[in-house]
Design a protein around this motif. Structure first.
Motif, PDB file in Angstrom:
ATOM      1  N   SER A  93       0.827  -1.202   0.000  1.00 36.28           N
ATOM      2  CA  SER A  93       0.000   0.000   0.000  1.00 36.28           C
ATOM      3  C   SER A  93       0.862   1.253   0.000  1.00 36.28           C
ATOM      4  CB  SER A  93      -0.919  -0.008   1.225  1.00 36.28           C
ATOM      5  OG  SER A  93      -1.794  -1.103   1.199  1.00 36.28           O
ATOM      6  N   ALA A  94       1.938   1.203   0.781  1.00 37.52           N
ATOM      7  CA  ALA A  94       2.845   2.346   0.805  1.00 37.52           C
ATOM      8  C   ALA A  94       3.501   2.549  -0.551  1.00 37.52           C
ATOM      9  CB  ALA A  94       3.913   2.132   1.878  1.00 37.52           C
ATOM     10  N   ALA A  95       3.846   1.452  -1.229  1.00 35.41           N
ATOM     11  CA  ALA A  95       4.454   1.566  -2.551  1.00 35.41           C
ATOM     12  C   ALA A  95       3.464   2.115  -3.563  1.00 35.41           C
ATOM     13  CB  ALA A  95       4.968   0.195  -2.992  1.00 35.41           C
ATOM     14  N   SER A 119       2.908   5.814  -3.176  1.00 40.25           N
ATOM     15  CA  SER A 119       4.023   6.632  -3.646  1.00 40.25           C
ATOM     16  C   SER A 119       4.074   6.725  -5.162  1.00 40.25           C
ATOM     17  CB  SER A 119       5.341   6.069  -3.125  1.00 40.25           C
ATOM     18  OG  SER A 119       5.574   4.792  -3.682  1.00 40.25           O
ATOM     19  N   GLY A 120       3.116   6.066  -5.840  1.00 45.21           N
ATOM     20  CA  GLY A 120       3.042   6.184  -7.289  1.00 45.21           C
ATOM     21  C   GLY A 120       3.830   5.133  -8.029  1.00 45.21           C
ATOM     22  N   ALA A 121       4.226   4.050  -7.329  1.00 41.64           N
ATOM     23  CA  ALA A 121       4.977   3.012  -8.010  1.00 41.64           C
ATOM     24  C   ALA A 121       4.078   2.246  -8.952  1.00 41.64           C
ATOM     25  CB  ALA A 121       5.572   2.046  -6.972  1.00 41.64           C
ATOM     26  N   THR A 166      -1.293 -11.786  -8.510  1.00 43.22           N
ATOM     27  CA  THR A 166      -1.396 -12.585  -7.294  1.00 43.22           C
ATOM     28  C   THR A 166      -0.378 -12.213  -6.250  1.00 43.22           C
ATOM     29  OG1 THR A 166       0.024 -14.231  -8.303  1.00 43.22           O
ATOM     30  CG2 THR A 166      -2.337 -14.571  -8.481  1.00 43.22           C
ATOM     31  N   GLY A 167       0.336 -11.147  -6.414  1.00 42.35           N
ATOM     32  CA  GLY A 167       1.313 -10.868  -5.396  1.00 42.35           C
ATOM     33  C   GLY A 167       1.615  -9.415  -5.182  1.00 42.35           C
ATOM     34  N   ALA A 168       1.370  -8.539  -6.156  1.00 38.80           N
ATOM     35  CA  ALA A 168       1.851  -7.176  -6.053  1.00 38.80           C
ATOM     36  C   ALA A 168       1.203  -6.424  -4.912  1.00 38.80           C
ATOM     37  CB  ALA A 168       1.611  -6.458  -7.371  1.00 38.80           C
ATOM     38  N   VAL A 223      -3.852  -2.940  -8.861  1.00 37.87           N
ATOM     39  CA  VAL A 223      -2.405  -2.757  -8.915  1.00 37.87           C
ATOM     40  C   VAL A 223      -2.010  -1.983 -10.148  1.00 37.87           C
ATOM     41  CG1 VAL A 223      -0.224  -3.967  -9.147  1.00 37.87           C
ATOM     42  CG2 VAL A 223      -1.936  -4.801  -7.555  1.00 37.87           C
ATOM     43  N   SER A 224      -2.560  -2.370 -11.304  1.00 33.63           N
ATOM     44  CA  SER A 224      -2.196  -1.680 -12.529  1.00 33.63           C
ATOM     45  C   SER A 224      -2.716  -0.254 -12.533  1.00 33.63           C
ATOM     46  CB  SER A 224      -2.752  -2.442 -13.738  1.00 33.63           C
ATOM     47  OG  SER A 224      -2.215  -3.740 -13.789  1.00 33.63           O
TER      48      SER A 224
END
Length: 825
Positions: free
Chosen positions: A241-243, A246-248, A262-264, A283-284
């Motif tokens: 969530s933090a990543a 931050s816009g990753a 299944t993992g990001a 995620v995307s």
């Protein structure tokens, strides 16, 4: 006007005739299709297909062609019927070397073809229906297999393009007999009643696997494992969530390059709280919200499970059974779209559960799975995976397995897994890299609370009941302490390893002064090294460098051990008389040996063991009791327990073919000098030590008889030398008959004020111990000369060790830092 009218009538007639011919042809075609016996075309079709695939092909049942009203078409296209083809009892033959005559059989196949796309050379088939397909796959030892077809070569690309929308079937069977991999399996497959999303499958498998964990490690252990897994999942979800905040991008989050669905975000790995499709989209979408990312998310949306399967058979002679689910058949065609898999399989006592995806299943590009493992011993994973692991108590783990299949070598990571091994927790990550000439296993493991008893199976020191449960038939003799179970050196060449293990806190018996553990395990070409194996002991450390060369028979071992700052009072936590003792023990040992078990290595050990104590104190009660000064012992018991200073204490043993002989084993205090001689036999696990007290100062009513330590490691005996005691008692009785006061003379202990030459003694012990090469007997050297010291002269000759000749000895020396630390003690 008349001419133009005539032309018009002629054109009309021509058009009418053309239309009539078309209608007649269509009618004739329809009549032909409806009335023609298509079974007459079977030999032609069989021959053409046989030539194309290089295998016997036959339609043994009816071949039919009919017309069906199109489904889903609207407007004028709905009036154009589609031909429907069906064939029954189809067989595809096998090569002549196989056991089974047929590669595949099919009760029936039927499909429809869209008519209009045929004009553009497109064969569009909405669906193919298969009835009871059965496939037998075989591979023999020389590598020949029956699933590789020799297709007829084509002179150029075909103008026709096949577009298949769906494959449906009702029940099927697949059999696999692989002599190379020692596999013999039968699989039954069938379509699911309704599609199952991956999130629902995740919840179901998690519940089933945690029930299996309770069976393997008990309910309490399974409850602790669940708490560990939830804490790990929460940590991963917070990091993801933090990543994302931050816009990753999804690619940044999932650095491993595998499917992010299944993992990001961690949501799916954490327990299936979200379905794979929503995870992939979230995620995307976190990247930037662009159309490109939205398109990627759409491509990577995980399809639901559509096909179920069950399996039964053997793998490497191990019984295998299980069930699972996969996505639809056509989902295999999209290399960019994750293909869902789920399995719950038992192989012997091993239980494996997994849920996740495979990217490009046709070429195995990558895997991303949530993985659960349970079993009786990790060593038994070798027969199934080829990965060499130590013997352990029953275990259960869960974590994330990601892998990439590369031409340079496949790489699999069991990331951030958590588990229970016996009563201990286990956490960390392991990476398996396929390479030549051997694969490599790397990783770091941590146990926050380690049960010391859980380490016993690693060296075969667990009970016979535990051995039987983990599948080892080597029973430990009841009279033996050193483990006789042999190392599996044949497995050491199967893999290289570089793994670090930390036991932060050790739970053990109250009288065992061990607090923590660190081990760096390195295995290279059949040589196992622990560099170091380090225990926190009694406020200090006991560190060993161990090298076991399993490439030869018998195994060759080299051991270098150093003890630093072991506190006397902490070494004996259950002895009240030692709780006021001060001082530290420091020592070193260098040993070599040959043998395939701990007991065999001990029985062939050669080298030296040295230790010393300086500037400490010890209970006076102990010293008086060692000298059998009865009056002083009573006095100390009644009026206090004073301490006496340790001037020096030293031990210098030589090991020769498994027998430890004491060259120097002495203790010097302000009250007494105690000398110990004899030997410890590691071959038969016996002891024969004599304790000789020398009193400083006058003692009344002192028996002054030597003590002994005899017996076996399993059943030691400590007592007084009966012959010497009887002699002193007889003298007292004899003198008592002459004069009652004279009876006290044998019980008086005159002062022996001659102390040990501590400087010389410590200088000798401080010399670094040496050991000959494995399998070479320790050579004698000159006896130690310590004037005035009660040294063990009996062991200073033939039994005394010496450095091996320089030509065949590996030097063992202290590092400058260790030497300074040693001398400073």
């Amino acid at each position: 006007m008349a001419g133009s009218s005539t032309v018009g009538r002629r054109v009309g007639k021509i058009i009418a005739w053309i239309l009539a011919v078309i209608v007649i042809l269509i009618a004739a075609l329809v009549i032909f299709i409806l009335t023609f016996d298509w079974n007459r075309a079977r030999p032609y079709i069989d021959d053409k297909v046989t030539q194309a695939i290089g295998r016997p092909f036959a339609i043994n049942g009816d071949l039919k062609v009919g017309w069906r009203h199109p489904v889903g078409e609207t407007g004028w296209r709905a009036w154009v019927p589609w031909p429907r083809f069906s064939a029954a009892n189809i067989t595809i033959g096998n090569p002549d070397w196989t056991k089974q005559p047929q590669f595949a059989t099919l009760d029936e196949i039927d499909f429809q073809v869209k008519v209009l796309p045929l004009l553009a050379h497109d064969i569009v088939i909405p669906s193919i229906n298969l009835v009871n397909p059965s496939v037998d796959l075989e591979r023999v030892l020389d590598g020949r297999n029956n699933w590789t077809f020799k297709l007829a070569s084509s002179s150029g690309p075909s103008e026709w393009k096949l577009d298949l929308h769906d494959i449906a079937f009702a029940k099927g069977n697949i059999a696999l007999s692989d002599q190379q991999k020692k596999v013999d399996l039968q699989m039954a497959i069938d379509t699911l009643g309704q599609p199952i999303p991956i999130g629902e499958a995740m919840k179901q498998q998690e519940e089933a696997s945690r029930k299996s964990s309770a069976e393997a490690i008990g309910r309490s252990g399974a409850s602790k494992l669940t708490a560990q897994a939830n804490a790990q999942a929460a940590s991963e979800a917070a990091a993801a969530s933090a990543a994302a905040a931050s816009g990753a991008s999804a690619t940044d989050i999932n650095a491993s390059g595998v499917t992010p669905a299944t993992g990001a975000s961690g949501a799916l790995v954490a327990g299936g709280a979200s379905e794979g499709a929503s995870v992939a989209t979230s995620v995307s979408g976190a990247a930037a919200g662009s159309e490109a990312n939205a398109s990627t998310a759409a491509k990577r949306e995980i399809p639901p499970y559509a096909i179920g399967w069950t399996i039964k058979g053997t793998y490497n002679k191990t019984p295998v059974s299980g069930s699972g689910k996969v996505g639809g058949v056509l989902a295999l065609q999209d290399a960019d779209r994750p293909f869902p898999v789920q399995a719950d399989v038992k192989a012997g006592d091993l239980h494996v559960g997994l849920v996740g995806t495979i990217t490009d299943p046709a070429h195995l590009a990558a895997v991303d799975l949530r993985l659960w493992l349970q079993g009786n011993s990790m060593a038994r994973l070798y027969s199934l995976t080829g990965v060499t692991l130590p013997d352990t108590p029953p275990y259960a783990t869960e974590g994330r397995l990601v892998g990439q299949f590369k031409s340079t070598g496949n790489v699999f990571k069991y990331e951030n897994f958590t588990g229970r091994v016996g009563g201990s927790d286990l956490n960390g990550s392991l990476t398996y890299t396929a390479r030549e000439p051997r694969p490599l296993l790397q990783g770091e493991l941590v146990s926050h609370l380690l049960q010391f008893s859980d380490l016993a199976p690693v060296i075969g020191a667990d009970s016979n009941a535990s051995k039987a449960k983990r599948g080892d038939a080597t029973a430990q003799p009841s009279s033996k302490v050193l483990p006789v179970e042999e190392f599996r050196t044949d497995r050491w060449k199967a893999i290289d390893a570089d793994v670090k293990f930390t036991g932060r806190r050790i739970v053990k018996n109250a009288d065992l002064p061990i607090t923590d553990l660190y081990a760096h395990v390195v295995m290279q070409d059949g040589v196992l090294s622990l560099e170091p194996l380090k225990f926190g002991v009694a406020g200090g450390s006991l560190a060993s460098d161990i090298h076991l060369d399993g490439s030869t028979t018998p195994l060759k071992g080299r051991f270098a051990t150093s003890a630093r700052h072991l506190k006397l009072k902490q070494l004996f936590p259950n002895f009240k008389t030692m709780q006021n003792a001060l001082g530290e023990i420091n020592g070193d040992a260098a040993l070599t040996a040959t043998g395939n078990s701990p007991a065999a290595l001990a029985a062939t050990s050669n080298g030296e063991v040295k230790a010393l104590v300086t500037d400490g104190t010890v209970s006076r009660l102990i010293m008086e009791a060692a000298g059998l000064n009865v009056a002083n012992v009573v006095y100390e018991k009644l009026f206090g327990n004073r301490d006496v200073k340790i001037n020096c204490a030293a031990a210098d043993f030589v090991a020769t073919n498994g027998v430890l002989d004491s060259r120097v084993f002495a203790l010097d205090t302000d009250d007494a000098v105690i000398n110990i001689d004899g030997n410890v036999n590691l071959r038969d696990e016996t002891m024969d030590l004599g304790v000789h007290p020398h009193t400083k100062g006058f003692r009344v009513f002192s028996l002054r008889s030597p003590l002994y330590v005899k017996g076996t490691f399993k059943d030691p005996h400590v007592g007084v030398n009966a012959a010497a005691l009887a002699l002193r008692g007889g003298a007292a009785v004899g003198l008592g008959l002459i004069n009652p006061f004279a009876a006290l003379i044998p019980l008086l202990a005159p002062s022996n004020n001659k102390p040990l030459p501590c400087a010389q003694l410590l200088a000798q012990v401080r010399q670094a111990p040496t050991a000959p090469p494995p399998g070479v007997k320790q050579q004698p050297k000159a006896a130690i000369s310590l004037d005035g010291a009660p040294v063990n002269k009996s062991s200073a000759g033939a039994a005394s060790p010496a450095a091996a000749p320089a030509s065949n000895r590996k030097p063992t020396t202290m590092s400058p830092a260790s030497a300074a630390e040693y001398k400073g003690s």
